[in-house]
Design an enzyme around this catalytic site. Structure first.
Site, short mmCIF file in Angstrom:
data_model
loop_
_atom_site.label_atom_id
_atom_site.label_comp_id
_atom_site.label_asym_id
_atom_site.label_seq_id
_atom_site.Cartn_x
_atom_site.Cartn_y
_atom_site.Cartn_z
N CYS A 58 -14.42 62.28 100.03
CA CYS A 58 -13.63 62.19 101.26
C CYS A 58 -14.42 61.53 102.38
N CYS A 106 -11.01 59.63 102.30
CA CYS A 106 -10.20 59.87 103.50
C CYS A 106 -10.76 59.22 104.77
N LYS A 156 -11.21 55.34 104.80
CA LYS A 156 -9.85 54.83 104.60
C LYS A 156 -9.03 54.95 105.89
N TYR A 170 -1.44 56.37 95.64
CA TYR A 170 -2.06 56.55 96.96
C TYR A 170 -3.13 55.47 97.23
N GLU A 176 -2.55 52.44 99.87
CA GLU A 176 -3.27 52.56 101.15
C GLU A 176 -4.23 51.39 101.35
N HIS A 236 11.11 65.43 123.40
CA HIS A 236 11.66 64.10 123.66
C HIS A 236 10.74 63.27 124.54
N GLU A 270 11.18 64.66 116.75
CA GLU A 270 12.44 65.31 117.12
C GLU A 270 13.58 64.88 116.19
P1 FAD Z 1 -15.89 65.38 95.89
O1 FAD Z 1 -15.61 65.27 97.34
O2 FAD Z 1 -15.66 64.18 95.06
O3 FAD Z 1 -17.42 65.84 95.76
C1 FAD Z 1 -18.08 65.95 94.52
C2 FAD Z 1 -19.56 65.72 94.74
O4 FAD Z 1 -20.27 66.16 93.57
C3 FAD Z 1 -19.90 64.25 94.92
O5 FAD Z 1 -20.80 64.07 95.98
C4 FAD Z 1 -20.55 63.87 93.59
O6 FAD Z 1 -21.43 62.79 93.71
C5 FAD Z 1 -21.24 65.18 93.25
N1 FAD Z 1 -21.58 65.33 91.83
C6 FAD Z 1 -20.86 64.95 90.76
N2 FAD Z 1 -21.50 65.28 89.62
C7 FAD Z 1 -22.65 65.89 89.99
C8 FAD Z 1 -23.73 66.47 89.28
N3 FAD Z 1 -23.75 66.50 87.95
N4 FAD Z 1 -24.76 67.00 89.98
C9 FAD Z 1 -24.78 66.97 91.34
N5 FAD Z 1 -23.77 66.44 92.06
C10 FAD Z 1 -22.72 65.92 91.40
N6 FAD Z 1 -7.62 63.43 100.36
C11 FAD Z 1 -6.96 63.82 101.46
O7 FAD Z 1 -6.71 65.02 101.63
N7 FAD Z 1 -6.61 62.92 102.43
C12 FAD Z 1 -6.87 61.61 102.32
O8 FAD Z 1 -6.53 60.83 103.21
C13 FAD Z 1 -7.55 61.16 101.16
N8 FAD Z 1 -7.85 59.87 101.01
C14 FAD Z 1 -8.53 59.46 99.90
C15 FAD Z 1 -8.81 58.11 99.77
C16 FAD Z 1 -9.47 57.66 98.65
C17 FAD Z 1 -9.78 56.18 98.52
C18 FAD Z 1 -9.86 58.57 97.64
C19 FAD Z 1 -10.60 58.09 96.42
C20 FAD Z 1 -9.59 59.93 97.77
C21 FAD Z 1 -8.91 60.38 98.90
N9 FAD Z 1 -8.59 61.72 99.07
C22 FAD Z 1 -7.91 62.12 100.18
C23 FAD Z 1 -8.95 62.72 98.05
C24 FAD Z 1 -10.21 63.51 98.47
O9 FAD Z 1 -11.25 62.61 98.80
C25 FAD Z 1 -10.66 64.42 97.32
O10 FAD Z 1 -9.56 65.21 96.94
C26 FAD Z 1 -11.80 65.34 97.73
O11 FAD Z 1 -12.92 64.62 98.17
C27 FAD Z 1 -12.20 66.23 96.54
O12 FAD Z 1 -13.27 67.07 96.90
P2 FAD Z 1 -14.18 67.74 95.77
O13 FAD Z 1 -15.03 68.71 96.49
O14 FAD Z 1 -13.36 68.20 94.65
O15 FAD Z 1 -15.08 66.54 95.20
P1 NDP Z 2 -3.19 58.08 90.59
O1 NDP Z 2 -3.59 58.70 89.33
O2 NDP Z 2 -2.35 58.83 91.54
O3 NDP Z 2 -2.42 56.69 90.28
C1 NDP Z 2 -2.90 55.74 89.41
C2 NDP Z 2 -2.08 54.47 89.54
O4 NDP Z 2 -2.64 53.47 88.71
C3 NDP Z 2 -0.63 54.62 89.12
O5 NDP Z 2 0.17 53.80 89.92
C4 NDP Z 2 -0.67 54.15 87.66
O6 NDP Z 2 0.56 53.65 87.23
C5 NDP Z 2 -1.66 53.02 87.77
N1 NDP Z 2 -2.36 52.72 86.51
C6 NDP Z 2 -3.03 53.58 85.72
N2 NDP Z 2 -3.59 52.92 84.69
C7 NDP Z 2 -3.27 51.62 84.83
C8 NDP Z 2 -3.56 50.46 84.10
N3 NDP Z 2 -4.30 50.51 82.99
N4 NDP Z 2 -3.06 49.28 84.52
C9 NDP Z 2 -2.31 49.22 85.64
N5 NDP Z 2 -2.01 50.29 86.40
C10 NDP Z 2 -2.49 51.48 86.00
O7 NDP Z 2 -4.55 57.61 91.25
P2 NDP Z 2 -5.09 57.24 92.67
O8 NDP Z 2 -6.44 56.74 92.38
O9 NDP Z 2 -4.17 56.38 93.46
O10 NDP Z 2 -5.21 58.63 93.44
C11 NDP Z 2 -5.95 59.71 92.92
C12 NDP Z 2 -5.74 60.92 93.78
O11 NDP Z 2 -6.52 60.82 94.97
C13 NDP Z 2 -4.31 61.09 94.26
O12 NDP Z 2 -3.55 61.82 93.32
C14 NDP Z 2 -4.48 61.82 95.55
O13 NDP Z 2 -4.35 63.21 95.35
C15 NDP Z 2 -5.87 61.48 96.03
N6 NDP Z 2 -5.74 60.62 97.21
C16 NDP Z 2 -5.16 61.14 98.33
C17 NDP Z 2 -4.92 60.34 99.42
C18 NDP Z 2 -4.26 60.92 100.63
O14 NDP Z 2 -4.18 62.12 100.76
N7 NDP Z 2 -3.76 60.10 101.55
C19 NDP Z 2 -5.30 58.94 99.43
C20 NDP Z 2 -5.91 58.49 98.20
C21 NDP Z 2 -6.10 59.33 97.14
P3 NDP Z 2 1.65 54.58 86.46
O15 NDP Z 2 2.41 55.33 87.50
O16 NDP Z 2 2.47 53.59 85.72
O17 NDP Z 2 0.89 55.50 85.54
#
Ligand code: FAD
Ligand code: NDP
Length: 522
Positions: free
Chosen positions: A86, A91, A94, A228, A232, A497, A502
């Protein structure tokens, strides 16, 4: 920076490192250690959203806690600090880049409001990226300070289980440490997936682990995926003025309300994002001029297509970070299909004193606030005498596309599937945000719908809001929906408003009525 480096050295100076040879002796001691003799009450593997929240809460409750966190660089070589997905590659960067893109729109609105801004206004990726990255680095530092202040030991090591109470951590230089604990929480999150069977995918493509850390503009970009992350990223890239194409193999935003999802992509398309629908990539190769040539199959026509891009961004889902944990040594079960960890409602794995939270867990929403709350509640159950379980129902979320989409509860499709068409009433409105009027912005996709049971008092099952600041709007209504608010109660709520929120408390037109849901007047 010098002060930061000195403080980090001071923090690092307290680590108890072992060489691998010495660690052998320690391993024996750790294995033989009974409860009470182990190093920590709680060891958290993963310093991301869930892990840090759990560790800090346990420390607040007076327990001896350690966190291990290690970031494996992306295949492209991008690396980052403490805080997890995140903070570093999710997050936070992004939302900031989304904001940068939204500002572009506001600059275009500005002359209509009397600001004399020479158009067009160029955007400097380098400057934006540096500012975003500096903020992320300040958060990395803040997390380290918070752990230190709460007396949580932090080890920058990659962890793997030795046995069910012991973990081996390996630092960047190969040094090892053995840590034992009464309770262990796995919070290792996930990493972006690269598509299988696409030649050149790993070599030439990047993912969300890289995009926010690029020093130079990605230029003309192909984003593969339609959920997502894909939408995004494509949204802010387009908003920053880059030529952006989304390759979607099936539907947008699978799992979300499909009427809303279509409006999201319709808005993006009308604001410059190109869509290649029903297409799947087969090859990426580098041309002599450095550009990337992508070949794909158009599944509707069966024909092959090609295009040239500066950057290919894979956004095709994420895989849990469980491979290097040696879970089998501790006896922790994973799903054979997803490799995610299986837990019960207490977040306990197949080994009673080992827990898992956040993205690494099977069947949980992949969202920061759910990981954080699950972590806090787990610590409170373990050490605070609480029995409160994490409730994963009615979790609100927002997709930060250029026109944001916020939702909570059931989609219209889910409501109909669960309750039947006849028992569901959907109230809806097409509205125009006041701010759109003066600059003459198109509001065709600004839409809100509330999905309710038809039977009085019409329990609200879901709310879907597409418009500016959808996250802010949805968060407030989520409280009511979580508390079981009815349509009648929403209608008894006085609006604020003039706002977009609203529109929710003014939803009078049902889909069933067939009346025009366009809001007229103010
Ligand atoms: P993480 O935050 O992924 O933390 C896991 C940590 O463990 C990492 O630092 C990793 O390097 C470490 N780790 C892994 N393996 C090991 C190991 N063997 N030993 C030591 N350390 C290790 N969520 C939202 O709510 N709002 C958003 O707007 C949003 N935007 C997102 C945008 C993107 C592009 C992405 C990819 C995700 C987004 N998410 C968003 C999802 C959110 O980031 C994740 O749901 C959240 O970070 C999950 O937290 P976590 O604690 O499960 O794992
Ligand atoms: P998702 O698993 O939600 O979506 C994957 C996407 O990739 C789908 O559209 C899928 O299509 C497509 N896809 C998968 N495999 C292929 C392939 N081989 N070729 C072409 N297209 C493919 O993954 P995201 O990485 O977008 O998000 C992961 C999670 O991270 C989300 O579920 C969300 O919870 C979290 N997140 C939250 C955000 C927020 O809160 N604003 C922002 C970003 C991430 P199909 O539907 O056909 O399978």
């Amino acid at each position: 920076m010098a002060a930061m480096a000195a403080a980090l050295r001071a923090l690092g100076g307290r680590f108890r490192w072992r060489t691998p040879a010495v660690a052998g002796g320690v391993r024996g001691a750790a294995r033989g250690a009974g409860a009470g003799q182990r190093d920590y009450d709680l060891l958290v593997i993963g310093g991301g959203s869930g892990g840090l929240a759990c560790a800090k809460e346990a420390a607040q409750l007076g327990r001896k806690v350690a966190v291990v966190d290690y970031v494996e660089p992306s295949p492209r070589g991008t690396r980052w600090g403490l805080g997890g997905t995140c903070v570093n590659v999710g997050c936070i960067p992004k939302k900031l880049m989304h904001q940068a893109a939204l500002l572009g729109g506001l600059i275009r609105d500005a002359p209509h409001y009397g600001w004399e801004v020479a158009q067009p206004v160029p955007h400097d990726w380098r400057k934006m990226a540096e500012a975003v990255q500096n903020h992320v680095k300040s958060l990395n530092w803040g997390h380290r300070v918070q752990l230190h202040d709460r007396k949580v030991k932090y080890f920058n090591v990659k962890a793997g289980f030795v046995d069910e109470h012991t973990v081996r951590g390996v630092a960047k230089g190969g040094k090892e440490i053995l840590l034992s604990a009464d309770h262990i929480v796995i919070a290792t999150g996930g990493r972006p997936r690269y598509p299988a069977h696409v030649e050149g995918a790993l070599e030439y493509g990047i993912t969300s682990d890289d995009i926010f850390w690029l020093k130079e503009s990605p230029g003309k970009t192909l984003v593969v995926g339609a959920s997502y992350v894909a939408l995004e990223c494509a949204g802010f890239l387009t908003g920053l003025g880059l030529d952006t194409t989304v390759m979607m193999r099936s539907i947008p935003l699978r799992g979300f309300d499909q009427q809303m999802s279509s409006l999201v992509t319709e808005h993006m398309a009308s604001h410059g994002t190109r869509f290649l629908r029903g297409c799947t990539p087969s090859q990426v190769r580098r041309l002599p001029d450095g550009q990337l040539q992508v070949t794909w199959e158009d599944c509707t026509t069966g024909k092959e297509g090609t295009g040239t891009f500066s950057t290919v961004l894979w956004a095709v889902g994420r895989v849990p970070d469980t491979r290097s944990l040696n879970l089998e040594k501790a006896g922790v079960d994973t799903s054979p299909n997803t490799q995610k960890i299986l837990v019960d409602s207490r977040e306990a794995t197949s080994v009673p004193h080992i827990y898992a939270i956040g993205d690494v867990v099977e069947g949980r929403p992949e969202l920061t606030p759910t990981a954080v709350m699950a972590g806090r509640l787990l610590a409170q159950r373990l050490f605070g005498g609480s029995s409160a379980l994490m409730d994963y129902d009615k979790v609100p979320t927002t997709v930060f596309t250029p026109l944001e989409y916020g939702c909570v509860g059931l989609s219209e499709e889910e409501a109909v599937a669960r309750h039947g068409q006849e028992r569901v009433e959907v109230y809806h409105a097409h509205y125009k945000p006041l701010e759109f009027t003066v600059p003459g912005r198109d509001a065709s996709q600004c839409y809100v719908k509330m999905v309710c049971l038809r039977e009085p008092p019409q329990l609200v099952l879901g709310l879907h809001f597409l418009g500016p600041n959808a996250g802010e709007v949805t968060q407030g209504f989520a409280v009511g929906i979580k508390c079981g608010v009815s349509y009648v109660q929403v209608m008894q709520t006085v609006g604020i408003h003039p706002t977009c929120s609203e529109e929710v408390v003014k939803l009078r037109i049902s889909k069933r009525s067939g009346l025009d849901p366009t809001v007229t007047g103010c």
